[in-house]
Motif scaffolding. Structure first.
Motif, mmCIF file in Angstrom:
data_model
loop_
_atom_site.group_PDB
_atom_site.id
_atom_site.type_symbol
_atom_site.label_atom_id
_atom_site.label_comp_id
_atom_site.label_asym_id
_atom_site.label_seq_id
_atom_site.Cartn_x
_atom_site.Cartn_y
_atom_site.Cartn_z
ATOM 1 N N SER A 70 -1.991 5.952 -3.952
ATOM 2 C CA SER A 70 -0.643 5.183 -3.811
ATOM 3 C C SER A 70 -0.297 4.535 -2.475
ATOM 4 O O SER A 70 -0.859 4.738 -1.675
ATOM 5 C CB SER A 70 0.401 6.350 -4.189
ATOM 6 O OG SER A 70 0.142 7.041 -5.450
ATOM 7 N N TRP A 71 0.806 3.753 -2.835
ATOM 8 C CA TRP A 71 1.213 2.878 -1.514
ATOM 9 C C TRP A 71 1.323 4.015 -0.430
ATOM 10 O O TRP A 71 1.032 3.483 0.915
ATOM 11 C CB TRP A 71 2.378 2.140 -1.794
ATOM 12 C CG TRP A 71 3.532 3.019 -2.393
ATOM 13 C CD1 TRP A 71 4.042 3.635 -3.485
ATOM 14 C CD2 TRP A 71 4.749 3.473 -1.317
ATOM 15 N NE1 TRP A 71 5.168 4.276 -3.295
ATOM 16 C CE2 TRP A 71 5.388 4.229 -2.258
ATOM 17 C CE3 TRP A 71 4.750 3.513 -0.084
ATOM 18 C CZ2 TRP A 71 6.615 4.925 -1.615
ATOM 19 C CZ3 TRP A 71 5.786 4.102 0.842
ATOM 20 C CH2 TRP A 71 6.550 4.833 -0.002
ATOM 21 N N TYR A 72 1.944 5.045 -0.432
ATOM 22 C CA TYR A 72 2.195 6.028 0.756
ATOM 23 C C TYR A 72 0.865 6.398 1.349
ATOM 24 O O TYR A 72 0.922 6.411 2.314
ATOM 25 C CB TYR A 72 3.244 6.773 0.364
ATOM 26 C CG TYR A 72 3.094 7.902 -0.998
ATOM 27 C CD1 TYR A 72 2.145 8.857 -0.890
ATOM 28 C CD2 TYR A 72 3.431 7.502 -2.026
ATOM 29 C CE1 TYR A 72 1.878 9.758 -1.894
ATOM 30 C CE2 TYR A 72 3.106 8.154 -3.364
ATOM 31 C CZ TYR A 72 2.398 9.376 -3.249
ATOM 32 O OH TYR A 72 2.086 10.144 -4.160
ATOM 33 N N VAL A 73 -0.074 6.645 0.653
ATOM 34 C CA VAL A 73 -1.424 7.169 1.027
ATOM 35 C C VAL A 73 -1.898 5.981 1.564
ATOM 36 O O VAL A 73 -2.458 6.226 2.702
ATOM 37 C CB VAL A 73 -2.201 7.449 -0.150
ATOM 38 C CG1 VAL A 73 -3.669 7.824 0.431
ATOM 39 C CG2 VAL A 73 -1.630 8.969 -0.608
ATOM 40 N N GLN A 74 -1.867 4.667 1.188
ATOM 41 C CA GLN A 74 -2.442 3.604 1.899
ATOM 42 C C GLN A 74 -1.744 3.351 3.071
ATOM 43 O O GLN A 74 -2.637 2.962 4.132
ATOM 44 C CB GLN A 74 -2.411 2.464 0.828
ATOM 45 C CG GLN A 74 -3.255 2.466 -0.330
ATOM 46 C CD GLN A 74 -3.028 1.193 -1.385
ATOM 47 O OE1 GLN A 74 -2.565 0.105 -0.949
ATOM 48 N NE2 GLN A 74 -2.822 1.422 -2.582
ATOM 49 N N ASN A 75 -0.526 3.433 3.159
ATOM 50 C CA ASN A 75 0.350 3.363 4.270
ATOM 51 C C ASN A 75 -0.207 4.587 5.546
ATOM 52 O O ASN A 75 -0.413 4.023 6.691
ATOM 53 C CB ASN A 75 1.719 3.430 4.368
ATOM 54 C CG ASN A 75 2.548 2.401 3.494
ATOM 55 O OD1 ASN A 75 1.857 1.317 3.781
ATOM 56 N ND2 ASN A 75 3.655 2.778 3.428
ATOM 57 N N ALA A 76 -0.494 5.551 5.075
ATOM 58 C CA ALA A 76 -0.985 6.656 6.082
ATOM 59 C C ALA A 76 -2.492 6.107 6.656
ATOM 60 O O ALA A 76 -2.649 6.299 7.710
ATOM 61 C CB ALA A 76 -0.791 7.916 5.293
ATOM 62 N N LEU A 77 -3.334 5.697 5.748
ATOM 63 C CA LEU A 77 -4.591 5.606 5.926
ATOM 64 C C LEU A 77 -4.483 4.373 7.047
ATOM 65 O O LEU A 77 -5.364 4.333 7.902
ATOM 66 C CB LEU A 77 -5.461 5.112 4.775
ATOM 67 C CG LEU A 77 -5.896 6.413 3.794
ATOM 68 C CD1 LEU A 77 -6.480 5.668 2.575
ATOM 69 C CD2 LEU A 77 -6.813 7.502 4.608
ATOM 70 N N GLU A 78 -3.675 3.319 6.769
ATOM 71 C CA GLU A 78 -3.821 2.384 7.755
ATOM 72 C C GLU A 78 -2.989 2.655 9.089
ATOM 73 O O GLU A 78 -3.695 2.105 10.158
ATOM 74 C CB GLU A 78 -2.863 1.029 7.108
ATOM 75 C CG GLU A 78 -3.343 0.368 5.807
ATOM 76 C CD GLU A 78 -2.500 -0.507 5.264
ATOM 77 O OE1 GLU A 78 -1.196 -0.676 5.645
ATOM 78 O OE2 GLU A 78 -2.784 -1.035 3.919
ATOM 79 N N SER A 79 -2.232 3.443 9.189
ATOM 80 C CA SER A 79 -1.489 3.780 10.346
ATOM 81 C C SER A 79 -2.253 4.650 11.299
ATOM 82 O O SER A 79 -2.662 4.662 12.362
ATOM 83 C CB SER A 79 -0.232 4.446 9.907
ATOM 84 O OG SER A 79 0.716 3.478 9.778
ATOM 85 N N LEU A 80 -3.073 5.612 10.392
ATOM 86 C CA LEU A 80 -4.051 6.507 11.218
ATOM 87 C C LEU A 80 -5.213 5.645 11.881
ATOM 88 O O LEU A 80 -5.335 6.159 12.904
ATOM 89 C CB LEU A 80 -4.723 7.440 10.276
ATOM 90 C CG LEU A 80 -3.786 8.569 9.690
ATOM 91 C CD1 LEU A 80 -4.443 9.298 8.546
ATOM 92 C CD2 LEU A 80 -3.379 9.960 10.750
ATOM 93 N N ASN A 81 -5.748 4.562 11.073
ATOM 94 C CA ASN A 81 -6.646 3.876 11.741
ATOM 95 C C ASN A 81 -6.114 2.881 12.734
ATOM 96 O O ASN A 81 -6.902 2.711 13.740
ATOM 97 C CB ASN A 81 -7.091 2.900 10.717
ATOM 98 C CG ASN A 81 -8.316 3.574 9.882
ATOM 99 O OD1 ASN A 81 -9.292 4.221 10.458
ATOM 100 N ND2 ASN A 81 -8.298 3.689 8.819
ATOM 101 N N GLU A 82 -4.961 2.483 12.732
ATOM 102 C CA GLU A 82 -4.400 1.865 13.804
ATOM 103 C C GLU A 82 -3.944 2.393 14.968
ATOM 104 O O GLU A 82 -4.080 1.942 15.979
ATOM 105 C CB GLU A 82 -2.904 1.147 13.199
ATOM 106 C CG GLU A 82 -2.878 0.003 12.384
ATOM 107 C CD GLU A 82 -1.614 -0.263 11.734
ATOM 108 O OE1 GLU A 82 -0.675 0.173 12.025
ATOM 109 O OE2 GLU A 82 -1.609 -0.972 10.559
ATOM 110 N N ALA A 83 -3.842 3.729 14.825
ATOM 111 C CA ALA A 83 -3.826 4.517 16.079
ATOM 112 C C ALA A 83 -4.946 5.143 16.541
ATOM 113 O O ALA A 83 -5.212 5.878 17.700
ATOM 114 C CB ALA A 83 -2.898 5.732 15.684
ATOM 115 N N GLY A 84 -6.022 4.458 16.048
ATOM 116 C CA GLY A 84 -7.605 5.128 16.247
ATOM 117 C C GLY A 84 -7.939 6.464 16.002
ATOM 118 O O GLY A 84 -8.709 7.077 17.088
#
Length: 367
Positions: A70-84
């Motif tokens: 879902s969109w909220y899982v995709q958001n979390a994956l993107e933000s976790l990666n953005e934070a390294g």
């Protein structure tokens, strides 16, 4: 009428105890009796992902997304990666080839397991996996998909969690019944992760497929194990953090905030008329601390502190009606996902509309 009401209350109490014995106690007893004997491994397979970051910052992300991410899982994956942050995704069901390919592009490792022990069982398997990997881990986040992750502010939240010097940093805490740090999004330091007591909790934790067990022995048990050995604890969203924003409002504004509180702790509309402004703020803040604070204050944290996390069970747990949730999201922000969120809420429904047996399970905390 009083006699009839008492009889109904007694019948409900007896039925509730019977359901707890049949659907919780027996499961726990069975698990305890089977513990000395070899059991089928809960982990089905482990896959290496293509997204690795330098350093020892990791996140265990527990997912139950059998149809699609879902969109909220995709958001979390993107933000976790953005934070390294190196992501270890833990999936409590089988994955399609497309799902596995998508997840591989966003994570460092993928653990596919059965659903034994629910989320806490998944945390246990991933913690043990990382402990055996001999990684120089400096910070570990634990999170699951029981919340909506909005993109605005999410990367900053994860960055705050990984740069904190506290041994434990939680997003929310819960003072109801027994104090504990809520387990849907928290982090620990590398020192605490490697401590004997923390590792002993996970190796000795017995996964049981009961929500009641997962909360009492898992979430609360984890807090009992790690809080005494933590040199410092940081909680991001605390009721007192709302004081500066609330202090700038008028009494009419306070009345307008009532709808952002769950029905069970909501004020009468005339409540603030007789109180001085400082007492109004005290009342607004203290009510949030009565129960699970992401439920009691979630919309206020979103409105005034831009909290990017909202619980997905607000309707099911009868905190708000569907209309109240929709209005709260319109007021506090939904990032264009309102229809998807309301569909998700309505799909799961209100626990009041479940079968009698299921309602008794909910009353026991089993569902």
């Amino acid at each position: 009428m009083g006699l009839y009401s008492n009889a109904r209350a007694l019948a409900f109490s007896v039925a509730k105890r019977i359901v707890k014995f049949l659907y919780h106690d027996i499961k726990v007893l069975r698990a305890l009796c089977c513990r000395p004997f070899p059991s089928r491994p809960s982990i089905k397979s482990v896959h290496e992902g293509a997204r690795a970051h330098p350093g020892g910052i990791y996140a265990i992300f527990l997912l139950w997304q059998p149809k699609r991410f879902s969109w909220y899982v995709q958001n979390a994956l993107e933000s976790l990666n953005e934070a390294g942050i190196n992501i270890v995704a833990v999936i409590n069901h089988d994955l399609s080839e497309d799902q596995l390919a998508y997840l591989s592009g966003h994570t460092r490792s993928i653990i596919i397991r059965d659903n034994s022990g629910f989320d806490i069982g998944g945390y246990k398997d991933a913690t043990t996996y990382l402990a055996k990997s001999n990684i120089a881990l400096s910070r570990l986040l634990y999170l699951n998909d029981s919340t909506y992750f909005f993109k605005g502010g999410l990367t900053d939240l994860f960055r705050r969690m990984i740069t904190s010097e506290a041994d434990i940093i939680g997003t929310f805490e819960n003072w109801e019944f027994t104090y504990h740090i809520q387990s849907f999004c928290f982090a620990v330091s590398g020192d605490l992760f490697r401590s004997e007591k923390f590792q002993r909790f996970w190796t000795s934790y017995l996964p049981v497929n009961s929500r009641l067990w997962a909360i009492q022995a898992g979430e609360i048990g984890l807090s009992r194990a790690m809080i005494p050995i933590a040199s410092s604890i940081d909680i991001i969203y605390k009721p007192n953090a709302l004081r500066p924003a609330l202090s700038t409002l008028s009494k009419d504004d306070y009345t307008g905030l009532i709808k952002l509180y769950p029905g069970a702790i909501r004020f009468p509309h005339t409540h603030f008329l007789r109180l001085p402004k400082s007492a109004c703020v005290d009342e607004l803040v203290s009510r949030i601390g009565l129960r699970s604070q992401i439920h009691t204050g979630g919309f206020l944290y979103r409105k005034y502190l831009a909290c990017p996390i909202v619980k997905r069970d607000l309707l099911y747990r009868r905190q708000f009606s569907a209309d109240e949730i929709e209005q709260a999201l319109l007021e506090t922000g939904h990032e264009g996902h309102l229809d998807e969120i309301m569909t998700d809420f309505k799909r799961r429904g209100d626990s009041l509309h479940l079968s009698v047996l299921s309602r008794l399970k909910v009353a026991n905390g089993i569902l």
